[in-house]
Motif scaffolding. Structure first.
Motif, short mmCIF file in Angstrom:
data_model
loop_
_atom_site.label_atom_id
_atom_site.label_comp_id
_atom_site.label_asym_id
_atom_site.label_seq_id
_atom_site.Cartn_x
_atom_site.Cartn_y
_atom_site.Cartn_z
N ASN A 28 39.55 34.10 30.31
CA ASN A 28 39.16 33.42 31.55
C ASN A 28 37.67 33.53 31.76
N ARG A 32 25.19 34.44 37.33
CA ARG A 32 25.95 35.64 37.70
C ARG A 32 25.13 36.89 37.41
N GLY A 79 26.04 27.84 36.33
CA GLY A 79 26.30 28.95 37.24
C GLY A 79 25.54 30.22 36.87
N LEU A 124 32.47 26.31 23.47
CA LEU A 124 32.52 26.78 24.86
C LEU A 124 32.47 25.57 25.78
C1 WQD Z 1 30.93 33.23 34.84
C2 WQD Z 1 30.20 31.88 34.78
C3 WQD Z 1 31.66 30.00 35.13
C4 WQD Z 1 34.01 30.56 31.47
C5 WQD Z 1 35.38 36.30 37.63
C6 WQD Z 1 36.25 36.59 38.81
C7 WQD Z 1 35.73 37.77 39.57
C8 WQD Z 1 35.50 38.98 38.65
C9 WQD Z 1 34.74 38.62 37.43
C10 WQD Z 1 37.41 40.42 38.72
C11 WQD Z 1 30.66 30.90 35.86
C12 WQD Z 1 31.09 29.98 33.73
C13 WQD Z 1 33.09 30.70 32.48
C14 WQD Z 1 33.93 29.42 30.61
C15 WQD Z 1 32.01 28.67 31.84
N1 WQD Z 1 36.75 39.51 38.17
N2 WQD Z 1 32.10 29.79 32.67
N3 WQD Z 1 32.91 28.54 30.83
O1 WQD Z 1 33.99 33.49 37.79
O2 WQD Z 1 31.88 34.88 38.11
O3 WQD Z 1 34.07 35.99 38.08
O4 WQD Z 1 35.31 37.47 36.80
O5 WQD Z 1 37.20 40.95 39.80
O6 WQD Z 1 36.65 38.06 40.55
O7 WQD Z 1 36.28 35.45 39.65
O8 WQD Z 1 33.17 35.10 35.97
O9 WQD Z 1 33.04 35.04 33.53
O10 WQD Z 1 34.76 33.59 34.70
O11 WQD Z 1 32.34 33.00 34.88
O12 WQD Z 1 31.09 27.84 31.98
O13 WQD Z 1 34.75 29.22 29.70
O14 WQD Z 1 30.54 31.25 33.53
O15 WQD Z 1 31.75 28.71 35.66
O16 WQD Z 1 29.53 30.16 36.23
P1 WQD Z 1 33.26 34.74 37.56
P2 WQD Z 1 33.41 34.20 34.70
#
Ligand code: WQD
Ligand code: NAD
Length: 338
Positions: free
Chosen positions: A197, A230, A228, A214
């Motif tokens: 995920n 992070r 996005g 990806l």
């Molecule tokens: C990071 C960025 C995506 C996958 C999640 C949970 C949060 C915490 C950590 C537990 C975003 C982009 C992602 C892909 C992409 N977990 N992305 N392609 O959403 O910040 O947080 O994990 O507590 O609760 O919501 O992390 O790694 O999923 O995404 O472009 O295949 O990568 O859109 O900008 P997120 P993520």
């Protein structure tokens, strides 16, 4: 200290076991292996050259908890055991409340019966929801947008109410940002059981040839490159935050939340570029639609943890990508590579 680690065979738990033992703590694990493999603990034992007692079972099982409390007699508990998939939580809210809130409740009951007064809890930056301002500090309003986030916030509330009724207790609530990376030995790391995920394990699987490309979920956000942003934190830094929290819990009472992040943020495109550099592999990417529920950017103000826990992240983005690549390339099928 003698520390019971629930969910200790998981991604963050396994790294934390090593940091705890490196600082002289004695650990014991309770895990039902719903998202981990027992071989993880063999690797932890080999790396630490220390015994790790492990109980197999569910954190909601009162009789098992009483047995662990009686036999191991922990002085503190670190509570990682829980479910963490945002999408799954929307489809199975009762299951998520059952494990994440029910598990915390069962654990606190067992701690009360055994007289254990200290708990470190795995919360998440997702409890904040859509940012009213960035970086988030701990006073930012909490309005999680997923069932997963609401189970974490509910568990935080439970911990605060528990402490209010038992002023001699200490509940340290760690709100993790985005944990990535792997142990420098490349022996333990993140091993998603299904399609990842999260961004970093997905990139790593593309780099190692397990996936074709990806999907970048949107490049039209209000960020410098449109993707996005992070606050990624190395899992070893995160593990060390638990050691610091344990020290804090021995010296303080209260129920206090701490942001655990670096205070810096990177975009999806920056993560891809950094991973290409670390791995020497090409990462094909396709821009697709935004993922429902995603926000443009998030970043931690971690100054409370810096000042009160005496903890600070020290690993760089290169450390994060290089350690992930070392783990993924040496264990292409994760722990199944054994
Ligand atoms: C990071 C960025 C995506 C996958 C999640 C949970 C949060 C915490 C950590 C537990 C975003 C982009 C992602 C892909 C992409 N977990 N992305 N392609 O959403 O910040 O947080 O994990 O507590 O609760 O919501 O992390 O790694 O999923 O995404 O472009 O295949 O990568 O859109 O900008 P997120 P993520
Ligand atoms: P993980 O799935 O690798 O680890 C969780 C561990 O708990 C696994 O070993 C699993 O088998 C065990 N477990 C789950 N339900 C259980 C139950 N009912 N009884 C006993 N054991 C059970 O996840 P992780 O990434 O190491 O996350 C650890 C904790 O940190 C979780 O509570 C998660 O919600 C939280 N968290 C994770 C992230 C992240 O992005 N990884 C971010 C913020 C918070």
């Amino acid at each position: 200290m003698r520390v019971l680690v629930t969910g200790g065979a998981g991604y963050i738990g396994s790294h934390t076991l090593l940091e705890l033992m490196a600082q002289g703590h004695e650990v014991c694990v309770l895990d039902n292996y719903c998202n981990a493999r027992p071989v993880v603990l063999d690797r932890v034992r080999n790396l630490s050259n220390r015994p790790v007692t492990a109980y197999t079972g569910d954190v909601r099982q009162a009789t098992l908890l009483d047995q662990v409390m009686a036999e191991f007699a922990p002085e503190a508990v670190i509570h990682f055991a829980g479910l963490k998939a945002v999408g799954e939580s929307m489809r199975d809210p009762l299951g998520y409340y059952d494990v994440n809130l029910g598990g915390t409740l069962a654990l606190l009951h067992a701690m009360d019966r055994a007289g254990v007064r200290r708990i470190i809890f795995s919360s998440s930056a997702t409890v904040y929801g859509d940012p009213e301002y960035l970086p988030y500090d701990e006073a930012h309003p909490t309005a999680p947008t997923s069932v997963y986030g609401r189970t974490k916030l509910a568990a935080e509330t439970l911990l605060r109410d528990w402490h209010a009724a038992h002023p001699e207790t200490c509940a340290v609530i760690l709100r993790y940002f985005n944990p990535v990376g792997a142990h420098p030995s490349a022996q333990i790391g993140e091993d998603p059981s299904d399609t990842p995920n999260n961004l970093m394990p997905f990139i790593a699987q593309v780099a190692v040839g397990k996936r074709g490309a990806l999907q970048i979920f949107g490049d039209d956000y209000d960020t410098p490159d449109g993707t996005g942003q992070r606050d990624y934190i190395h899992v070893v830094d995160l593990a060390r935050a638990h050691v610091a929290a344990l020290r804090y819990s021995a010296e303080h009472t209260g129920a206090r939340a701490f942001n655990i992040g670096t205070g810096e943020s990177y975009s999806v495109k920056q993560m891809v570029a950094a991973f290409q550099t670390a791995s020497g592999q090409d990462i094909p990417c396709q821009i697709t639609a935004r993922r429902t529920g995603d926000i443009a950017a998030m970043q931690a103000n971690a100054s409370r943890a810096n000042q009160e826990l005496g903890w600070k992240a020290t690993h760089s983005l290169a450390d994060m990508t290089q350690s992930t690549w070392a783990w993924q390339s040496q264990n292409p099928d994760g722990y199944e590579s054994d």
